[in-house]
Design a protein around this motif. Sequence first.
Motif, PDB file in Angstrom:
ATOM      1  N   LYS A  43      -2.714   6.875   9.178  1.00  0.00           N
ATOM      2  CA  LYS A  43      -3.147   6.776   7.791  1.00  0.00           C
ATOM      3  C   LYS A  43      -3.363   5.309   7.442  1.00  0.00           C
ATOM      4  O   LYS A  43      -2.529   4.462   7.779  1.00  0.00           O
ATOM      5  CB  LYS A  43      -2.113   7.387   6.850  1.00  0.00           C
ATOM      6  N   GLU A  44      -4.491   5.024   6.770  1.00  0.00           N
ATOM      7  CA  GLU A  44      -4.822   3.658   6.369  1.00  0.00           C
ATOM      8  C   GLU A  44      -4.890   3.582   4.849  1.00  0.00           C
ATOM      9  O   GLU A  44      -5.460   4.469   4.204  1.00  0.00           O
ATOM     10  CB  GLU A  44      -6.150   3.233   6.980  1.00  0.00           C
ATOM     11  N   PHE A  45      -4.321   2.512   4.294  1.00  0.00           N
ATOM     12  CA  PHE A  45      -4.199   2.377   2.849  1.00  0.00           C
ATOM     13  C   PHE A  45      -4.775   1.056   2.357  1.00  0.00           C
ATOM     14  O   PHE A  45      -4.878   0.084   3.109  1.00  0.00           O
ATOM     15  CB  PHE A  45      -2.726   2.442   2.433  1.00  0.00           C
ATOM     16  N   ASN A  46      -5.120   1.046   1.082  1.00  0.00           N
ATOM     17  CA  ASN A  46      -5.501  -0.173   0.386  1.00  0.00           C
ATOM     18  C   ASN A  46      -4.819  -0.164  -0.976  1.00  0.00           C
ATOM     19  O   ASN A  46      -5.200   0.604  -1.859  1.00  0.00           O
ATOM     20  CB  ASN A  46      -7.012  -0.280   0.232  1.00  0.00           C
ATOM     21  N   ASN A  47      -3.792  -0.992  -1.102  1.00  0.00           N
ATOM     22  CA  ASN A  47      -3.015  -1.055  -2.342  1.00  0.00           C
ATOM     23  C   ASN A  47      -2.524   0.320  -2.782  1.00  0.00           C
ATOM     24  O   ASN A  47      -2.612   0.711  -3.949  1.00  0.00           O
ATOM     25  CB  ASN A  47      -3.839  -1.691  -3.461  1.00  0.00           C
ATOM     26  N   GLY A  48      -2.021   1.071  -1.817  1.00  0.00           N
ATOM     27  CA  GLY A  48      -1.443   2.373  -2.095  1.00  0.00           C
ATOM     28  C   GLY A  48      -2.423   3.527  -2.076  1.00  0.00           C
ATOM     29  O   GLY A  48      -2.014   4.689  -2.087  1.00  0.00           O
ATOM     30  N   GLU A  49      -3.711   3.244  -2.047  1.00  0.00           N
ATOM     31  CA  GLU A  49      -4.724   4.307  -2.026  1.00  0.00           C
ATOM     32  C   GLU A  49      -5.072   4.655  -0.589  1.00  0.00           C
ATOM     33  O   GLU A  49      -5.330   3.778   0.238  1.00  0.00           O
ATOM     34  CB  GLU A  49      -5.983   3.859  -2.760  1.00  0.00           C
TER      35      GLU A  49
END
Length: 270
Positions: free
Chosen positions: A72-78
């Motif tokens: 899983k990859e995230f950006n600022n929690g998204e």
Amino acid sequence: MKNKLALFLITLMFISCKDEISKELPDYLKGKPHSFDYSDKNGNIIKKEYYTSKGVLYTVVNYKDNFISNIKEFNNGELLAESEVDEDLNAIKNIYKNGIIDRVSYGKITTKGDYSGWWEVYDTQNKILEKIEFINYKGVPYYNQNYFYKNDGTIDSLKSTFFNLSFLKKKDKEYDCKVDFFTKNNFPYIAFCYSEEIDSDFSNVNDVHLDTLFVKKKKEGNQFSVKFNEYGLKTIRGYIIAYSKKNFLDSTSTDGVQIIKYFEKEILVE
């Protein structure tokens, strides 16, 4: 996508743990990229979490029987993307936009979780959008070639960057190599640099002697003469440079823009 969009960065340190760990960082790791490892009571790895230098979670890798099963990859929690990985390291990656699947990509990963080889990207209607080649360059995935596709399924050469290499025997232990190099920028010059001594991960590419041939680019492709010292199955590696200025071989010159793409080719020398 660029090279920095590869699944993982080299991690500075892994912290071994059991079912639970404290995420209080020692002083020497503060302000640096870091990761946490989670293991079960038998010591089998079940999860890794990767954090930026600012302590922001950007990737979670889940394991089953000590093999990667989910990423899983995230950006600022998204959630940006989620990949399901089978036992042969084939991956199906869902890419999200505003919480909804926007694209799906297929390809292989390494045991470290890095992109490897050719990946294909499709929209939600199963229409191909792009093909991307990743190679192992000094231990990290390198974004090497790409094909962008038009709505009718044909290659959009104005956006793509790729090459074709073909070898034809000229005489004893000497071959003509034809290079077709397609770039989104119409660079007028190319160079063909190669050696039999380059390692498979290109880690010594700056240390070995390279045969370098430099020409003005032709629409019909360019031809170079490649010579071998011995018979048998040989592997040559190197790179092709598209350059905007003729004086790129001058090491003191900083004038000009370039595109570098790496290659590996097996040839049966007769």
